[in-house]
Design a protein around this motif. Structure first.
Motif, PDB file in Angstrom:
ATOM      1  N   GLY A 246       0.798  -1.227   0.000  1.00 54.57           N
ATOM      2  CA  GLY A 246       0.000   0.000   0.000  1.00 54.57           C
ATOM      3  C   GLY A 246       0.825   1.269   0.000  1.00 54.57           C
ATOM      4  N   ALA A 247       2.078   1.190  -0.468  1.00 55.58           N
ATOM      5  CA  ALA A 247       2.938   2.374  -0.496  1.00 55.58           C
ATOM      6  C   ALA A 247       2.449   3.363  -1.558  1.00 55.58           C
ATOM      7  CB  ALA A 247       4.385   1.967  -0.781  1.00 55.58           C
ATOM      8  N   LYS A 248       2.576   4.651  -1.249  1.00 59.81           N
ATOM      9  CA  LYS A 248       2.187   5.692  -2.191  1.00 59.81           C
ATOM     10  C   LYS A 248       3.376   6.029  -3.102  1.00 59.81           C
ATOM     11  CE  LYS A 248      -1.239   7.641   0.952  1.00 59.81           C
ATOM     12  NZ  LYS A 248      -1.703   8.842   1.680  1.00 59.81           N
ATOM     13  N   ALA A 249       3.099   6.858  -4.115  1.00 58.96           N
ATOM     14  CA  ALA A 249       4.127   7.168  -5.122  1.00 58.96           C
ATOM     15  C   ALA A 249       5.343   7.831  -4.491  1.00 58.96           C
ATOM     16  CB  ALA A 249       3.526   8.052  -6.212  1.00 58.96           C
ATOM     17  N   TYR A 250       5.118   8.808  -3.594  1.00 61.83           N
ATOM     18  CA  TYR A 250       6.259   9.508  -3.005  1.00 61.83           C
ATOM     19  C   TYR A 250       7.051   8.588  -2.076  1.00 61.83           C
ATOM     20  CZ  TYR A 250       3.850  10.074   1.507  1.00 61.83           C
ATOM     21  OH  TYR A 250       3.236   9.858   2.718  1.00 61.83           O
ATOM     22  N   GLN A 251       6.364   7.619  -1.443  1.00 62.79           N
ATOM     23  CA  GLN A 251       7.079   6.670  -0.582  1.00 62.79           C
ATOM     24  C   GLN A 251       7.962   5.735  -1.402  1.00 62.79           C
ATOM     25  OE1 GLN A 251       3.536   5.097   1.353  1.00 62.79           O
ATOM     26  NE2 GLN A 251       4.077   6.151   3.286  1.00 62.79           N
ATOM     27  N   LYS A 252       7.463   5.309  -2.555  1.00 58.12           N
ATOM     28  CA  LYS A 252       8.288   4.469  -3.438  1.00 58.12           C
ATOM     29  C   LYS A 252       9.489   5.254  -3.953  1.00 58.12           C
ATOM     30  CE  LYS A 252       4.661   3.190  -5.918  1.00 58.12           C
ATOM     31  NZ  LYS A 252       3.849   2.533  -6.963  1.00 58.12           N
ATOM     32  N   LEU A 253       9.290   6.541  -4.210  1.00 62.07           N
ATOM     33  CA  LEU A 253      10.402   7.382  -4.672  1.00 62.07           C
ATOM     34  C   LEU A 253      11.471   7.511  -3.595  1.00 62.07           C
ATOM     35  CD1 LEU A 253      11.642   9.383  -6.755  1.00 62.07           C
ATOM     36  CD2 LEU A 253      10.298  11.174  -5.625  1.00 62.07           C
TER      37      LEU A 253
END
Length: 298
Positions: free
Chosen positions: A204-211
């Motif tokens: 459930g990671a968001k885009a900024y967390q993956k970045l």
């Protein structure tokens, strides 16, 4: 095989690699090491080159440039120009690399953007300087657009004003240098396993967390390597600044390279110019050694 023949064979095997390298080493010695040693020798002489029998000056020329306020101003301008260029090269390169690596953008559009984004890399420093002089002149496109948008009320002398000249030439260098980061980071992005992102999606990671937690850590070796190289190269930029501002107005864009050039070919003070060149050499060598140690640590 006798002992003498074996020793002769081992000697030939040990010497052979150096014989193959000898043409390259000779060229490096003539074109790099010899001029470097000559400049270092000139920095310790009075009236170097201008007299047949120059006398030994010791550290006098180093003391002279360290006492010159223009030298310290040029050092500050060099650091500002270099640091701002590297930071924005990395930032813009990262943004464009992420954009070109995204599956959300149409493949045809991505190919068009790749061509457009890499265009600055195709121009020489002279062409880039001429382009930006035309764009940033008082009657140029930039002033016209900004006035129509209401951002500025009158024409700005971008390269002729001490308040804006350094920022303008830094901006031109940023535009010229970001494709190196973009291409390098794009290659790095394409090498990151997709399994990492799939696992992050499951969590459930968001885009900024993956970045932050996947992309940037995976790209960190490339970011550090390219940043160090870019810092070394940018610190020695000369043609762009010389053609756009010449170090002016009133030394507002004077950097170490233009400062050294003026000492040598405007003031004909080749001894102090050599001392300034040695200072640049020492700074570059320090950064290069740091880069080599980082590469070995990896």
């Amino acid at each position: 095989m006798t002992r003498q023949k074996r020793s002769h064979h081992r000697l030939k095997r040990a010497v052979a690699p150096y014989l193959y390298l000898s043409p390259s080493l000779l060229i490096i010695g003539l074109l790099m090491l010899l001029p470097m040693v000559t400049v270092i020798a000139y920095s310790f002489q009075n009236s170097a080159v201008l007299r047949r029998d120059p006398s030994f000056a010791g550290l006098k020329h180093y003391q002279a440039i360290f006492a010159d306020p223009v030298f310290w101003a040029s050092l500050w301008h060099t650091l500002y120009f270099t640091c701002m260029s590297v930071v924005f090269h990395m930032t813009i390169g990262m943004v464009f690399a992420l954009m070109l690596n995204s599956d959300r953008i149409n493949p045809t559009l991505r190919n068009i953007l790749r061509v457009l984004y890499i265009l600055p890399w195709l121009f020489t420093a002279v062409i880039i300087a001429v382009i930006w002089r035309l764009l940033l002149e008082p009657n140029g496109v930039v002033n016209s657009v900004l006035m129509q948008m209401g951002i500025i009320g009158s024409k700005v002398e971008w390269f002729s004003s001490p308040e804006t000249a350094l920022h303008a030439v830094t901006f031109a260098n940023i535009w010229a240098g970001y494709p190196l980061f973009m291409v390098s980071l794009l290659a790095g992005l394409q090498g990151i396993p997709k399994d990492f992102y799939e696992a992050a999606d499951i969590d459930g990671a968001k885009a900024y967390q993956k970045l932050i937690f996947i992309t940037i850590p995976q790209l960190m070796p490339i970011i550090i390597s390219i940043s160090l190289l870019d810092f070394i190269w940018t610190m020695q930029v000369f043609p762009l600044i010389w053609i756009t501002t010449g170090g002016g107005p009133i030394y507002s864009t004077e950097v170490l390279s233009t400062y050294t050039y003026k000492l040598a070919f405007s003031s004909y003070n080749l001894s102090q110019a050599s001392a300034s060149a040695v200072v640049i050499l020492l700074i570059s060598l320090g950064l290069t050694l740091f880069y080599i140690r980082y590469q070995k640590a990896r």
